[in-house]
Design an enzyme around this catalytic site. Structure first.
Site, short mmCIF file in Angstrom:
data_model
loop_
_atom_site.label_atom_id
_atom_site.label_comp_id
_atom_site.label_asym_id
_atom_site.label_seq_id
_atom_site.Cartn_x
_atom_site.Cartn_y
_atom_site.Cartn_z
N ASN A 482 -7.73 3.18 38.36
CA ASN A 482 -6.86 3.72 37.31
C ASN A 482 -7.58 4.65 36.58
OD1 ASN A 482 -5.48 4.00 34.99
ND2 ASN A 482 -5.06 1.67 34.89
N ASP A 483 -6.98 5.96 37.06
CA ASP A 483 -7.82 7.13 36.52
C ASP A 483 -7.64 7.18 34.94
OD1 ASP A 483 -8.78 8.74 38.40
OD2 ASP A 483 -6.90 9.60 38.90
N CYS A 484 -6.68 6.46 34.43
CA CYS A 484 -6.66 6.53 32.64
C CYS A 484 -7.43 5.43 32.21
CB CYS A 484 -5.37 6.48 32.54
SG CYS A 484 -4.32 8.06 33.32
#
Ligand code: GLC
Ligand code: GLC
Length: 811
Positions: A482-484
């Site tokens: 989850n890049d975020c």
């Protein structure tokens, strides 16, 4: 509203009105030379790299959204129109776009004149072909004039849209016969050029945009077409284009065809100029000869179709569910090829200049593609791994042209390296080719290093072992899958990258349960690889790492009814019932179960029940709940999105597939299929005005329940959902799993299914598998007959004999 339908027989999606809710795109090309094309012919072409070798211009973020493309203008009497509807948008009497595998055919009809354009790139060619057919359906003679149009991009797409003070002075072309050559910068360091040619006799051409379109006009009203005639202009700087003017006379019933070639060619550095200073054009002449008339072009097209039929024949299914068949046999496999080729670089939503090949993305893309062309997967794995550094960290992205890591983004995504274990083991199981492990690819930070791929696998596991946090779980770094989820970011500056902000070197607190689950899986795969190469003692060590991490997840990663998501940089829980928002996340439920955590003690089932109760919707499973209503400094980008979108509680389809797989691991075939169908594009056709995106391929996300536009999809085509959906369906639901020394059969299907068939080519044999579910269950095999002989267990042995074997399975 209805915009089209599936033509499964021809493996096409047929769009029958041009004003689709969004441009619906397709891809041209299978290797090296590619293009994107919308249902109204918008799009662009590039050689290998959408950023560094772009042939034609496309205007992202324009009005309309899909601006610039491969256009044909028709002047029939006083009416001027495009068979692709755009860019003039004159209403057509008939319109049809057939998006097929690697080609699109767009047909428009007006005043009894039908014009169709078939666009395709023959496998492994460096050029695209536009095969145009013009049919006079009226009962009078027609004398029409036609113009082709492309606008050249000055190669580097980023520079092309920013550096106008230079670029307006460097554009150069040549015209020879009916071919226009684009050669900006060829005079200096470039040894490549592009061409746009036709086999028709031309009555004019233009290469200067200001002459053809006009400075104050647009593509919907080019000045030359208004006047009726090209100017035979030669571009000097400004904006070079390629335009042919062709006159066609048709008697009633006549059909005439014209072919255009748009391509890329290279010359050796010291043999690139003729004595008069013009381009050496031998590569173009060869290509022109190869496709010099419609017969040759149509033969190339038939070969292109055969190529695809052959690729798809490695895996095909016949179930009771037509949507499953359609996805498995056609569209899902096709999308897997596209994501394999593009990673996340070029689509309607990826501008081709932002991201190259992603380390984690491309490793995952291999999983859905390796059964099609294992040799390409092999090369890709080696390319990806060569960008890894000697301490196990990775460049998050690399450019396909240079194959060098992209330092703008850097590394520090602490899941990246682990995905390599998954792609390598998938390749080994598919091919049995141990030699890949001993390829000396080196490490990106050590000149002349001769480290082998095998060393990369070890260092990848070691990196995680060396970077555990206070609870013994892996540190998250800038982010995990989850890049975020940026737990070390604390960004207060507008515009700053959430992924790059923060000082992760100094921060050894924030941990990820998702990486922990992935680590278990990676270690299990490493153990399998070591057994395969006869190192059983080493194998035990990795199996033990996995066991220890499983125990850590059980002790520190369990929240009572589901798995925690993470610990933040203060050591507080993320994804816990104790949180006010973001109480439960999908990724750690999926990856704990995929990492074989809690399947025996009931935690897995409990976690999946929580997913079903709290996260599942009819459109798919939301990423987390409740959505973050405000920006949380210590959580990063995840809380930057408005509720219901993207990683903030959107339905991120990629991770839905992990839950499908997890459900099969606990034997719930009905649930797995329910989730499969919830995100399956064809099941969106009846709500397409809400869904908006292409109903034939997966989109990255659908707006979740918290959003104002629940059910609306975005970011179609380039998503890990493609590869993982294929894995979920083929390996886990249908249960056909390649293994090192055989093909495992272990289906987990809806109870109501009576039977299904699979044809799987594997290690030079064809397995014709029929599975009978007479006892109406989801999982569990009673007997397997291979060529009429019963076998022990559920692994069919390898034959490697170029023959077909009949497998009859009773559940
Ligand atoms: C995008 C990225 C992928 C990431 C995902 C979730 O799809 O390409 O790498 O895992 O978003 O943030
Ligand atoms: C943004 C997106 C995420 C993507 C990332 C790539 O964070 O939300 O999906 O993976 O950008 O840089």
């Amino acid at each position: 509203m209805n915009y089209g339908y599936f033509d499964d027989e021809n493996k096409e999606y047929v769009i029958n009105r041009p004003d689709t809710p969004l441009p619906w795109i397709n891809y041209l090309g299978t290797k090296d030379f590619f293009g994107i094309i919308s249902n109204t012919a918008g799009g662009y072409s590039f050689y290998q790299d959408a950023k560094l070798r772009r042939l034609t211009r496309y205007r992202y973020n324009n009005i309309p959204m899909d601006s610039n493309g491969r256009y044909i203008y028709i002047k029939d009497g006083s009416s001027v129109w495009n068979p692709t509807w755009k860019p003039i948008n004159v209403e057509l009497d008939n319109y049809e776009c057939r998006h097929g595998l690697g080609y699109s055919k767009i047909t428009g009809e007006k005043d009894d004149l039908e014009v169709s354009i078939l666009y395709f790139i023959p496998p492994e060619a460096r050029n695209e072909i536009w095969h145009v057919e013009i049919k006079n359906k009226s009962n009078t003679d027609k004398n029409i004039r036609l113009w082709s149009f492309v606008e050249w991009c000055l190669w580097d797409a980023q520079d092309d849209m920013t550096n106008f003070q230079r670029n307006y002075s460097i554009g150069e072309v040549e015209v020879e016969g009916s071919a226009v050559f684009h050669k900006s910068e060829y005079r200096e360091r470039r040894n490549h050029y592009a061409y746009f040619s036709t086999d028709a006799e031309i009555s004019g051409f233009d290469t200067a945009r200001d002459e053809f379109v006009g400075v104050h006009n647009g593509l919907s009203n080019p000045i030359a077409i208004k006047k009726g005639e090209c100017k035979n202009s030669i571009a000097h700087g400004w904006l070079p284009i390629g335009v042919h003017q062709i006159d066609v006379d048709l008697k009633p019933g006549d059909i005439k065809s014209i072919n255009f070639l748009l391509g890329y060619a290279e010359n050796p550095k010291d043999a690139k100029f003729n004595s008069d200073g013009s381009i050496v054009k031998s590569e173009f002449y060869n290509t022109k000869e190869k496709f010099s008339n419609s017969d040759k072009v149509l033969e190339a097209f038939q070969n292109h179709k055969k190529y695809w039929d052959n690729l798809l024949s490695n895996f095909s299914v016949q179930t009771e569910d037509p949507i499953v068949n359609r996805m498995a046999n056609i569209w899902n496999q096709y999308q897997c090829m596209v994501t394999f080729n593009m990673s996340r670089s070029a689509s309607l939503y990826e501008s081709g200049i932002g991201r190259g090949m992603g380390y984690r993305d491309s490793n995952q893309d291999v999983l859905g593609f390796v059964h099609m062309i294992p040799e390409w997967a092999r090369q890709r794995i080696l390319d990806i791994a060569s960008t890894q550094l000697s301490d196990g960290t990775c460049y998050h992205q690399y450019q396909p042209l240079t194959k060098k890591g992209n330092s703008d983004i850097g590394g520090g995504f602490n899941d990246d390296h682990l995905w390599l274990l998954l792609s390598v083991s998938a390749y080994l199981k598919e091919s049995g080719d141990k030699s890949i492990l001993f390829e000396k690819i080196g490490f990106a930070d050590i000149p002349n290093s001769d480290a082998a791929l095998f060393d990369h696998l070890k260092i990848s596991i070691q990196y995680t072992l060396d970077n555990l946090g206070p609870n013994g779980l892996p540190l998250i770094g800038h982010a995990d899958w989850n890049d975020c989820l940026n737990l070390n970011c604390f960004s207060t500056e507008p515009g700053e990258s959430f992924q790059l902000a923060g000082h992760i070197e100094n921060d050894r607190i924030a941990e990820s349960v998702m990486i922990a689950g992935l680590f278990c899986k990676a270690c299990d795969e490493m153990a399998g690889i070591l057994n395969f190469i006869d190192q059983p003692n080493e194998s035990i060590i990795y199996a033990e790492y996995a066991n220890q991490m499983r125990q850590t997840i059980i002790n520190k990663g369990w929240d009572g009814d589901w798995f925690l998501r993470a610990y933040d940089s203060f050591g507080n829980k993320v994804g816990s019932k104790d949180c006010e928002e973001g109480k439960i996340f999908i990724e750690s439920q999926g990856w704990s179960v995929l990492g074989n955590v809690g399947i025996e003690n009931g935690m897995a089932q409990k976690a999946l029940d929580s997913v079903s109760q709290i996260l599942a919707t009819k459109n798919g499973i939301m990423l987390q709940q409740p959505a973050y209503k405000s920006y949380h400094l210590h959580l990063g980008e995840v809380s930057s999105y408005p509720p219901g979108y993207k990683e903030n509680a959107g339905i991120f389809t990629h991770n839905n597939t992990w839950i499908q797989i997890a459900e099969t691991l606990i034997g719930r075939g009905d649930k797995a299929m329910e989730y499969y169908k919830a995100i399956c594009p064809p099941s969106k056709e009846d709500q397409i005005d809400i869904y908006r995106s292409e109903p034939y391929v997966y989109s990255q996300m659908t707006a979740g329940n918290d959003a104002a536009t629940t059910g609306e999809a975005k970011n179609s085509w380039l998503t890990g959902t493609a590869a993982w959906s294929f894995v979920a369906l083929s390996n886990y639901i249908l249960g056909i799993q390649p293994d090192y020394n055989g093909l495992i059969i272990n289906p987990c299907i809806p109870k109501e299914w009576n039977n299904f068939k699979v044809i799987r080519k594997f290690r030079n044999s064809t397995y014709q598998i029929e599975i009978i579910n007479q006892s109406k269950k989801s999982k569990g095999i009673t007997t397997i007959l291979v060529d009429n002989l019963e076998i022990e267990g559920n692994k069919i042995p390898l034959f490697e004999d170029n023959k077909t074997h009949k497998v009859l399975v009773t559940m």
